[in-house]
Write a protein that holds these residues in place. Sequence first.
Motif, PDB file in Angstrom:
ATOM      1  N   UNK A  28       0.833  -1.200   0.000  1.00 48.59           N
ATOM      2  CA  UNK A  28       0.000   0.000   0.000  1.00 48.59           C
ATOM      3  C   UNK A  28       0.871   1.254   0.000  1.00 48.59           C
ATOM      4  N   UNK A  29       1.932   1.259   0.786  1.00 53.45           N
ATOM      5  CA  UNK A  29       2.833   2.412   0.825  1.00 53.45           C
ATOM      6  C   UNK A  29       3.527   2.598  -0.517  1.00 53.45           C
ATOM      7  N   UNK A  30       3.933   1.525  -1.148  1.00 45.19           N
ATOM      8  CA  UNK A  30       4.579   1.594  -2.459  1.00 45.19           C
ATOM      9  C   UNK A  30       3.605   2.149  -3.505  1.00 45.19           C
ATOM     10  N   UNK A  31       2.395   1.674  -3.481  1.00 46.69           N
ATOM     11  CA  UNK A  31       1.376   2.166  -4.407  1.00 46.69           C
ATOM     12  C   UNK A  31       1.063   3.636  -4.179  1.00 46.69           C
ATOM     13  N   UNK A  32       1.022   4.040  -2.914  1.00 44.97           N
ATOM     14  CA  UNK A  32       0.782   5.441  -2.598  1.00 44.97           C
ATOM     15  C   UNK A  32       1.931   6.310  -3.101  1.00 44.97           C
ATOM     16  N   UNK A  33       3.159   5.835  -2.931  1.00 40.34           N
ATOM     17  CA  UNK A  33       4.324   6.578  -3.415  1.00 40.34           C
ATOM     18  C   UNK A  33       4.318   6.722  -4.927  1.00 40.34           C
ATOM     19  N   UNK A  34       3.980   5.660  -5.632  1.00 45.14           N
ATOM     20  CA  UNK A  34       3.899   5.724  -7.093  1.00 45.14           C
ATOM     21  C   UNK A  34       2.800   6.685  -7.541  1.00 45.14           C
ATOM     22  N   UNK A  35       1.682   6.651  -6.857  1.00 41.72           N
ATOM     23  CA  UNK A  35       0.585   7.560  -7.192  1.00 41.72           C
ATOM     24  C   UNK A  35       0.996   9.011  -6.979  1.00 41.72           C
ATOM     25  N   UNK A  36       1.708   9.287  -5.908  1.00 41.48           N
ATOM     26  CA  UNK A  36       2.170  10.652  -5.646  1.00 41.48           C
ATOM     27  C   UNK A  36       3.169  11.113  -6.703  1.00 41.48           C
ATOM     28  N   UNK A  37       4.064  10.229  -7.139  1.00 39.30           N
ATOM     29  CA  UNK A  37       5.023  10.587  -8.189  1.00 39.30           C
ATOM     30  C   UNK A  37       4.306  10.899  -9.498  1.00 39.30           C
ATOM     31  N   UNK A  38       3.314  10.090  -9.844  1.00 37.21           N
ATOM     32  CA  UNK A  38       2.544  10.317 -11.067  1.00 37.21           C
ATOM     33  C   UNK A  38       1.792  11.643 -10.972  1.00 37.21           C
ATOM     34  N   UNK A  39       1.193  11.910  -9.822  1.00 36.20           N
ATOM     35  CA  UNK A  39       0.454  13.154  -9.633  1.00 36.20           C
ATOM     36  C   UNK A  39       1.372  14.363  -9.770  1.00 36.20           C
ATOM     37  N   UNK A  40       2.558  14.302  -9.177  1.00 35.48           N
ATOM     38  CA  UNK A  40       3.514  15.402  -9.289  1.00 35.48           C
ATOM     39  C   UNK A  40       3.961  15.596 -10.729  1.00 35.48           C
ATOM     40  N   UNK A  41       4.228  14.498 -11.428  1.00 35.98           N
ATOM     41  CA  UNK A  41       4.671  14.592 -12.823  1.00 35.98           C
ATOM     42  C   UNK A  41       3.580  15.212 -13.696  1.00 35.98           C
ATOM     43  N   UNK A  42       2.344  14.831 -13.489  1.00 29.62           N
ATOM     44  CA  UNK A  42       1.240  15.402 -14.266  1.00 29.62           C
ATOM     45  C   UNK A  42       1.053  16.872 -13.944  1.00 29.62           C
ATOM     46  N   UNK A  43       1.204  17.240 -12.681  1.00 26.27           N
ATOM     47  CA  UNK A  43       1.104  18.651 -12.296  1.00 26.27           C
ATOM     48  C   UNK A  43       2.183  19.484 -12.958  1.00 26.27           C
ATOM     49  N   UNK A  47       1.779  22.553 -15.795  1.00 25.88           N
ATOM     50  CA  UNK A  47       2.414  23.864 -15.641  1.00 25.88           C
ATOM     51  C   UNK A  47       3.310  24.166 -16.833  1.00 25.88           C
ATOM     52  N   UNK A  48       4.042  23.177 -17.324  1.00 29.76           N
ATOM     53  CA  UNK A  48       4.899  23.377 -18.491  1.00 29.76           C
ATOM     54  C   UNK A  48       4.068  23.711 -19.727  1.00 29.76           C
ATOM     55  N   UNK A  49       2.931  23.031 -19.892  1.00 30.41           N
ATOM     56  CA  UNK A  49       2.049  23.316 -21.021  1.00 30.41           C
ATOM     57  C   UNK A  49       1.528  24.748 -20.954  1.00 30.41           C
ATOM     58  N   UNK A  50       1.151  25.183 -19.745  1.00 32.19           N
ATOM     59  CA  UNK A  50       0.652  26.544 -19.582  1.00 32.19           C
ATOM     60  C   UNK A  50       1.737  27.565 -19.901  1.00 32.19           C
ATOM     61  N   UNK A  51       2.966  27.284 -19.505  1.00 31.90           N
ATOM     62  CA  UNK A  51       4.060  28.217 -19.782  1.00 31.90           C
ATOM     63  C   UNK A  51       4.350  28.283 -21.275  1.00 31.90           C
ATOM     64  N   UNK A  52       4.306  27.137 -21.963  1.00 31.55           N
ATOM     65  CA  UNK A  52       4.596  27.100 -23.395  1.00 31.55           C
ATOM     66  C   UNK A  52       3.504  27.782 -24.206  1.00 31.55           C
ATOM     67  N   UNK A  53       2.253  27.631 -23.784  1.00 35.52           N
ATOM     68  CA  UNK A  53       1.134  28.206 -24.527  1.00 35.52           C
ATOM     69  C   UNK A  53       1.082  29.720 -24.401  1.00 35.52           C
ATOM     70  N   UNK A  54       1.592  30.269 -23.352  1.00 33.95           N
ATOM     71  CA  UNK A  54       1.550  31.710 -23.142  1.00 33.95           C
ATOM     72  C   UNK A  54       0.206  32.120 -22.576  1.00 33.95           C
TER      73      UNK A  54
END
Length: 88
Positions: A28-43, A47-54
């Motif tokens: 469960x802890x491993x799955x939670x850690x993976x989910x948090x990494x995915x969430x951070x990467x998507x966030x 943000x990168x898309x918003x910066x590129x679009x202007x």
Amino acid sequence: MGSLSPVHWAIVIVVLLLLFGSRKLPDMARGLGQSMRILKAEGRALQDDDRRDGPAPTAGTDTAERANPAAHPATGADGPATAQRDAS
């Protein structure tokens, strides 16, 4: 009273071990850690898309129309409503 003391944390850990067992908790802890990494990467990707679009364009007009409205006869002097009346 607002924070948990080490005794409270020990009780919480014991209850979790009793409820889920020692095998499921690391999974469960491993799955939670993976989910948090995915969430951070998507966030970060959003943000990168918003910066590129202007900055977002304003509704209905672009910068050339605002700078020189006479250069765009389709919109007319009074805006799109005039162009629609003239076309009919």
